[in-house]
Design a protein around this motif. Structure first.
Motif, mmCIF file in Angstrom:
data_model
loop_
_atom_site.group_PDB
_atom_site.id
_atom_site.type_symbol
_atom_site.label_atom_id
_atom_site.label_comp_id
_atom_site.label_asym_id
_atom_site.label_seq_id
_atom_site.Cartn_x
_atom_site.Cartn_y
_atom_site.Cartn_z
ATOM 1 N N GLN A 1 0.831 -1.204 0.000
ATOM 2 C CA GLN A 1 0.000 0.000 0.000
ATOM 3 C C GLN A 1 0.869 1.259 0.000
ATOM 4 N N SER A 2 1.946 1.227 0.763
ATOM 5 C CA SER A 2 2.813 2.402 0.877
ATOM 6 C C SER A 2 3.553 2.665 -0.424
ATOM 7 N N THR B 1 6.196 10.911 -1.709
ATOM 8 C CA THR B 1 7.636 11.158 -1.823
ATOM 9 C C THR B 1 8.231 10.299 -2.928
ATOM 10 N N LEU B 2 7.748 9.075 -3.033
ATOM 11 C CA LEU B 2 8.217 8.171 -4.085
ATOM 12 C C LEU B 2 7.780 8.683 -5.458
ATOM 13 N N VAL B 3 6.573 9.212 -5.550
ATOM 14 C CA VAL B 3 6.091 9.786 -6.817
ATOM 15 C C VAL B 3 6.960 10.977 -7.217
ATOM 16 N N GLY B 4 7.287 11.825 -6.237
ATOM 17 C CA GLY B 4 8.132 12.983 -6.530
ATOM 18 C C GLY B 4 9.519 12.581 -6.983
ATOM 19 N N ALA B 5 10.096 11.546 -6.346
ATOM 20 C CA ALA B 5 11.426 11.081 -6.744
ATOM 21 C C ALA B 5 11.403 10.497 -8.147
ATOM 22 N N ALA B 6 10.326 9.791 -8.498
ATOM 23 C CA ALA B 6 10.200 9.239 -9.854
ATOM 24 C C ALA B 6 10.080 10.358 -10.883
ATOM 25 N N ALA B 7 9.363 11.418 -10.531
ATOM 26 C CA ALA B 7 9.234 12.557 -11.454
ATOM 27 C C ALA B 7 10.577 13.264 -11.639
ATOM 28 N N SER B 8 11.361 13.381 -10.572
ATOM 29 C CA SER B 8 12.680 13.999 -10.681
ATOM 30 C C SER B 8 13.591 13.173 -11.577
ATOM 31 N N ALA C 1 14.927 6.634 -1.963
ATOM 32 C CA ALA C 1 13.578 6.957 -1.485
ATOM 33 C C ALA C 1 12.765 5.684 -1.256
ATOM 34 N N TYR C 2 12.908 4.728 -2.165
ATOM 35 C CA TYR C 2 12.203 3.452 -2.013
ATOM 36 C C TYR C 2 12.703 2.720 -0.769
ATOM 37 N N VAL D 1 0.704 8.360 6.852
ATOM 38 C CA VAL D 1 1.307 9.289 5.900
ATOM 39 C C VAL D 1 2.213 8.540 4.927
ATOM 40 N N LEU D 2 2.961 7.568 5.405
ATOM 41 C CA LEU D 2 3.843 6.803 4.523
ATOM 42 C C LEU D 2 3.057 6.075 3.438
ATOM 43 N N SER D 3 1.827 5.687 3.755
ATOM 44 C CA SER D 3 1.000 4.989 2.772
ATOM 45 C C SER D 3 0.167 5.942 1.930
#
Length: 473
Positions: A77-78, A84-91, A174-175, A257-259
């Motif tokens: 789920q997380s 944060t993971l979505v943002g790192a993937a976008a970067s 991040a992962y 929040v992590l999830s």
């Protein structure tokens, strides 16, 4: 016919010269740093109390060693919902596209232009002559190519690719941080719940003890001081619960929040240490492999690579810039004549720009890049040292955790024996009720200490998995 041959030979000659000169690339070539020449993380020769599987790889889903389906589901789920993971993937995507854009500059830049104008020349241009106003049309392609004879563009591409690789490792980090934080918070939640239950049993025992002391006081066998002591002990133990409940709430909120959910939306399951399995051994990479597994070390290496390429770019800026441009177009005063043979026009231009005097700017910029390279090298070395220290700390921590668990289990065994003797002595009339209460209290405190020791051992085991680099998605 002679003009046509010249037009075809010049671009071909330029490309040939570019191909020959492009083989020379200025600036230092990047080489991956050597791993520290050590075989162990620690200098101690004492036997390990915890079991380590030296040289074993970390499983992709390392958290499954704790044997909790609920934990595995929460990890999934997380990973799916963490922002944060979505943002790192976008970067990472941004860095990759910038690298693609930089690579495109190595090829000829072809553009197509078209225009129409209405022109009237004045005396400043023609003097006493006069021309009537006229309309002109034009359309055609143009090509511009910078000869990368010094490797400036190659180094620029290399820098962008290294920065994209850095973002790749930042995504890995991040992962790893996400999965690690989920595991750590779950372990915190489980240990805290067990501590709350143990403290509640202690408070219940305090209440029972107070009742027994009051009965003894009414019978005249103990003093008022004994009653006040029992009351004070119960009140003191009740102060232990609010901080533990707050710690439990914080862990739940963090997991929400992590999830990717708010604390009000998240449905965090209840975890207990008894539902989790302690790993029998923890994989520990050999030092030479650790530098290839940890995202933070790999990210520091990518930054070092980018800094090395930046020195090449700054060095290339000291050399002349050579460019070729060519254009072909159809120009006419009337649209219907635009594509006639007589309307053809073309040009081929070469250009050289060399720095002669810039006040020392370019050389200062190169010195700055060399200083940045030294800084990146030092940062890489420090990152490796910190990683080795962290592994050594956690290996020692697991050794000491096991010692503490053994000591707490010994304390429980001794407290149980003491309680049995106190009860026998009280039953025989050789001692008062307070000795039984004290023995019971020592047993309860030892059980709380064992829960804390086991919880810490779980935490340090998870942290050691993370220190090994975890899984790189």
């Amino acid at each position: 016919m002679h003009q046509l041959t010249a037009r075809t030979r010049l671009p071909a000659l330029a490309l040939l010269v570019a191909g020959v000169l492009a083989g020379c690339t200025v600036g230092p070539d990047f080489k991956s740093p050597q791993a520290p020449a050590v075989a162990n993380y620690r200098a101690t020769t004492e036997p390990d109390h915890a079991q380590f599987d030296l040289g074993a790889p970390v499983a992709p889903d390392w958290w499954t060693v704790f044997g909790s389906p609920a934990l595995n589901n929460l990890i999934r789920q997380s990973v799916a919902g963490n922002q944060t993971l979505v943002g790192a993937a976008a970067s990472l995507e941004q860095a990759q596209e910038l690298a693609n854009a930089a690579t495109g500059q190595r090829y000829p830049q072809v553009t197509l232009g078209a225009g129409a104008l209405r022109q009237q020349y004045g005396a400043q241009f023609l003097g006493p002559f006069e021309l009537p106003a006229f309309t002109a049309f034009g359309v055609g392609p143009s090509v511009r190519y910078v000869l990368d004879y010094d490797g400036a563009q190659v180094r620029a591409d290399e820098k962008q690719l290294a920065l994209a690789q850095y973002q790749r490792y930042e995504l890995d980090a991040a992962y790893l941080a996400l999965t690690g934080n989920v595991v750590v918070q779950v372990l915190t939640l489980a240990a805290t719940r067990d501590e709350i239950d143990a403290v509640q049993r202690l408070i219940d025992a305090d209440a029972n003890n107070l009742s027994l002391v009051r009965t003894a006081f009414d019978a005249g066998s103990v003093s008022r001081v004994d009653v006040l002591t029992a009351q004070s002990q119960q009140a003191a133990d009740e102060t232990l619960l609010p901080p533990l409940r707050q710690k439990l709430s914080l862990a739940r909120h963090m997991l929400a929040v992590l999830s990717g959910r708010t604390p009000a939306e998240a449905d965090i399951p209840d975890f207990e240490l008894g539902q989790l399995r302690m790993p029998q051994s923890v994989p520990v990479s050999v030092p030479s492999q650790l530098v290839h597994d940890r995202p933070d070390i790999l990210a520091a290496e990518a930054q070092l690579h980018a800094a090395t390429a930046a020195v090449g770019v700054a060095t290339a800026n000291l050399y002349p810039t050579i460019s070729l441009s060519a254009s072909a177009s159809q120009q006419s005063l009337r649209p219907q004549d635009l594509f006639n043979a007589a309307s053809s026009a073309w040009s081929l231009i070469s250009n050289l720009t060399a720095p002669l005097y810039d006040g020392g700017t370019l050389r200062a910029e190169r010195r700055a890049m060399l200083a940045a390279l030294r800084g990146s090298s030092a940062n890489y070395q420090q990152t490796v040292l910190e990683a080795f220290r962290q592994v050594a700390d956690l290996m020692d921590a697991l050794d000491h955790d096991q010692q503490l668990v053994d000591a707490q289990e010994g304390a429980i065994s001794a407290a149980q024996s003491s309680l049995s003797l106190a009860r026998e002595s009280y039953a025989a009339g050789n001692s008062g009720i307070l000795s039984v209460l004290d023995a019971q209290r020592l047993l309860d405190q030892a059980q709380i200490g064992l829960i804390e020791a086991r919880g810490q051992r779980y935490q340090d085991s998870a942290q050691l998995f993370l220190a090994m680099g975890g899984w790189k998605p």
